[in-house]
Design a protein around this motif. Structure first.
Motif: not given
Length: 307
Positions: A30-36, A23-27, A285-290
């Motif tokens: 969504t926030l516009g970051h790259t996640a490794t 879920g964190i990776e998805k968020a 604060l939704n999950f992405e905002a958190l």
């Protein structure tokens, strides 16, 4: 930003960590970051190199390594900012027996305890009244937690903890309901009332991770004075342990309104339905905002530390 998402590890809570990381990776995306993704269990030797190649690290580890401050210390050495508390606060909070000493020093009520660094001799009995709880001193997610109603049940409960390779802590069972309260930045969040519906009668591993096994009500429908006291104690504990960014304190609220602080988590569960995200949602604060707020707080702490 290029974000290193650190999850997995080799503690007994590995599966919980990996579940939250999805879920964190998805968020993050969504926030516009790259996640490794980075799993210390398979590539610990590459952590410093990976951290140096990223702008920020998001830690979603439970137990050791992660909550013990080791990963945070390595990220500090790499000059990579991250969310949450630093090495010292993480280490103090993870060790329940040490944290309880700090609670007592700061006037926070916590049940009496016996710390057992090794398995006691056959026939040993604590100087505490039954029923008791036996649990890992440094573990989480209630893994190895046992309620002991009489002396005959104690050996099996101790065996369960020491079989995990952990130290043990023994506490009297406190009558009441479980209430948990998160801290985000410099603000205590609305508490959650937890009502397990499993046969255990307390918030064990099954109740935490089985859908429908517990009711979690946020904001907690408790007296306003109790809500205020829970939020105040959560902030006091957060500061007493030297924590940063966020944390979650667990309490028992007795029928007489008396509060008992059990422990503080520095890397609380971070699925969208976990306790702290529920509390954040209660203030809008939704999950992405958190997730975004935690990154902002981590960057602010890093700038202050390196200024």
């Amino acid at each position: 930003m290029r974000i290193l998402l650190i999850a997995g590890g080799w503690s007994s809570e590995r599966d919980v960590s990996l579940s939250g990381a999805r879920g964190i990776e998805k968020a993050l995306l969504t926030l516009g970051h790259t996640a490794t993704r980075f799993d210390p269990a398979t590539s610990m030797d590459g952590l410093l190199e990976a951290a140096c190649a990223h702008d920020f690290a998001f830690i979603n580890l439970h137990g050791s390594p992660g909550e013990d401050g080791l990963v945070q210390a390595m990220l500090d050495a790499a000059g990579c900012p991250y969310q949450g508390s630093g090495p010292a606060g993480s280490f103090l909070a993870l060790n329940k027996a040490v944290a309880k000493q700090i609670f007592v020093r700061h006037g926070l009520p916590t049940p009496p305890w016996v710390f057992l660094p090794s398995h006691p001799a056959p026939g040993w009995q604590p100087d505490l009244a039954y029923p008791l709880f036996v649990k890992s001193n440094v573990g989480g997610s209630s893994l190895g937690l046992s309620r002991v109603d009489d002396p005959s049940q104690l050996p099996a409960a101790l065996d369960a903890v020491f079989a995990m390779g952990d130290e043990a802590i023994v506490e009297p069972a406190v009558t009441g309901v479980e209430v948990t309260c998160g801290v985000l930045g410099d603000e205590a969040l609305p508490p959650v009332l937890i009502l397990p519906e499993s046969g255990a009668g307390f918030f064990d591993y099954k109740a935490k991770y089985t859908p429908g096994a517990a009711r979690e009500i946020c904001p907690a429908p408790i007296a306003p004075e109790a809500t205020e006291q829970v939020m105040h104690m959560a902030m006091v504990a957060h500061r007493a342990l030297g924590l940063a960014g966020y944390s979650r304190a667990d309490f028992i609220l007795g029928p007489d309104g008396e509060l008992h602080l059990l422990e503080v988590n520095t890397l609380p569960g971070m699925t969208e339905t976990s306790l702290l995200p529920q509390e954040a949602a209660a203030i809008g604060l939704n999950f992405e905002a958190l997730i975004d707020r935690l990154i902002t707080l981590g960057l602010e702490a890093f700038r202050e530390k390196t200024a």
